[in-house]
Design an enzyme around this catalytic site. Structure first.
Site, short mmCIF file in Angstrom:
data_model
loop_
_atom_site.label_atom_id
_atom_site.label_comp_id
_atom_site.label_asym_id
_atom_site.label_seq_id
_atom_site.Cartn_x
_atom_site.Cartn_y
_atom_site.Cartn_z
N ASP A 118 -2.96 12.13 -2.98
CA ASP A 118 -3.15 13.58 -3.03
C ASP A 118 -3.53 13.98 -4.45
O ASP A 118 -2.78 13.71 -5.39
CB ASP A 118 -1.86 14.29 -2.60
CG ASP A 118 -2.05 15.77 -2.37
OD1 ASP A 118 -2.96 16.38 -2.99
OD2 ASP A 118 -1.29 16.33 -1.57
N ASP B 107 -11.44 10.27 -4.84
CA ASP B 107 -12.72 10.96 -4.79
C ASP B 107 -12.69 12.27 -5.60
O ASP B 107 -13.57 13.10 -5.46
CB ASP B 107 -13.15 11.22 -3.34
CG ASP B 107 -12.22 12.17 -2.61
OD1 ASP B 107 -11.02 12.17 -2.91
OD2 ASP B 107 -12.69 12.91 -1.73
N GLU C 183 0.86 -1.18 0.00
CA GLU C 183 0.00 0.00 0.00
C GLU C 183 0.90 1.23 0.00
O GLU C 183 1.75 1.38 0.88
CB GLU C 183 -0.95 0.06 1.20
CG GLU C 183 -1.87 1.26 1.09
CD GLU C 183 -2.84 1.46 2.25
OE1 GLU C 183 -3.63 2.42 2.17
OE2 GLU C 183 -2.79 0.69 3.23
N ASP D 160 10.23 7.65 -0.75
CA ASP D 160 9.39 8.02 -1.87
C ASP D 160 8.98 6.77 -2.65
O ASP D 160 9.82 5.95 -3.03
CB ASP D 160 10.16 8.99 -2.78
CG ASP D 160 9.39 9.31 -4.03
OD1 ASP D 160 8.35 10.00 -3.93
OD2 ASP D 160 9.81 8.85 -5.11
N GLU E 173 -11.50 9.05 2.45
CA GLU E 173 -12.75 8.70 1.78
C GLU E 173 -13.94 9.25 2.59
O GLU E 173 -14.86 9.84 2.02
CB GLU E 173 -12.87 7.19 1.64
CG GLU E 173 -14.15 6.74 0.97
CD GLU E 173 -14.22 5.25 0.78
OE1 GLU E 173 -15.12 4.81 0.05
OE2 GLU E 173 -13.38 4.51 1.35
N THR F 166 -11.43 4.63 4.12
CA THR F 166 -10.33 5.38 4.71
C THR F 166 -10.81 6.72 5.27
O THR F 166 -11.91 7.18 4.97
CB THR F 166 -9.23 5.67 3.67
OG1 THR F 166 -9.71 6.64 2.74
CG2 THR F 166 -8.80 4.41 2.93
N LYS F 167 -9.94 7.33 6.05
CA LYS F 167 -10.22 8.65 6.62
C LYS F 167 -10.49 9.66 5.51
O LYS F 167 -11.42 10.47 5.59
CB LYS F 167 -9.02 9.09 7.48
CG LYS F 167 -9.12 10.48 8.04
CD LYS F 167 -7.94 10.81 8.93
CE LYS F 167 -6.72 11.12 8.10
NZ LYS F 167 -5.58 11.61 8.89
#
Length: 192
Positions: free
Chosen positions: A92, A128, A17, A69, A168, A165-166
């Site tokens: 992001d 989103d 992930e 990274d 989302e 997720t937070k």
């Protein structure tokens, strides 16, 4: 190059992930799938610290973390075909047009990501932000080594394995839709 078998001290499917944030989704998936190894790649120190504390408290041992990274990790630290899944949930979106070049999902990054997937492995991206979803979907569809797993249309239903997720929750509270893209790495012959 990382030897994932040695890193996890066992030979199991590896699910990576990228950008796990506070680690909530990663913990949920690792707890539900003890037969898999989970590799979290993140640069956000407070999120890494939070995840480490939760892993210790819960006794979850099938997670390893790389603080680096993600593009560099995929390009230089992971071998070809070492991942069964690559998950990128709510990266992001860099919504301002002048910042689009900072977005994680670009052609060079995707090339390294696909190289890291084993044949039959999956890349799953959720966002989103509609324009970012269209950008990502276009990239994925142009990649000859991938096949869209959605039966209809360009986007998949949220798979049961993906926890909310937070980011989302924050996006849906603001009225945002969510787009899931799940693509499978084709076998060398072009068959899945």
């Amino acid at each position: 190059m990382l030897d994932l078998r040695q890193l996890f001290e066992r030979d199991c499917p590896v699910i990576a992930e990228i950008g796990f944030g506070d680690g909530g989704a990663l913990i949920a998936m690792a707890a539900e799938n003890p037969q898999c190894n989970f590799l979290g790649i993140e640069v956000y120190r407070p999120g890494i610290g939070s995840l480490l504390l939760k892993l210790k408290r819960l006794g979850i041992t099938n997670v390893r973390i790389i603080m680096e990274d993600a593009a560099s990790v995929l390009r230089t630290r992971l071998g070809s075909g070492c991942l069964s899944k690559l998950l990128i949930f709510f990266p992001d979106p860099w919504p301002k047009k002048r910042h689009h070049k900072r977005r994680l999902l670009q052609a060079g990054f995707l090339d390294s990501a696909v190289r890291g997937l084993q044949p039959g492995g999956h890349i799953h991206i959720a966002t989103d932000w509609e324009d970012y979803a269209m950008h990502i979907s276009d990239l994925l569809q142009k990649e000859q080594r991938l096949r869209n797993t959605a039966l209809e249309g360009r986007y998949a239903d949220r798979p049961a394995y993906r926890p909310q997720t937070k980011y989302e929750k924050r996006g849906t509270a603001r009225g945002h839709n969510v787009w899931d893209m799940v693509y499978e790495r084709m076998h060398a012959s072009g068959e899945s």
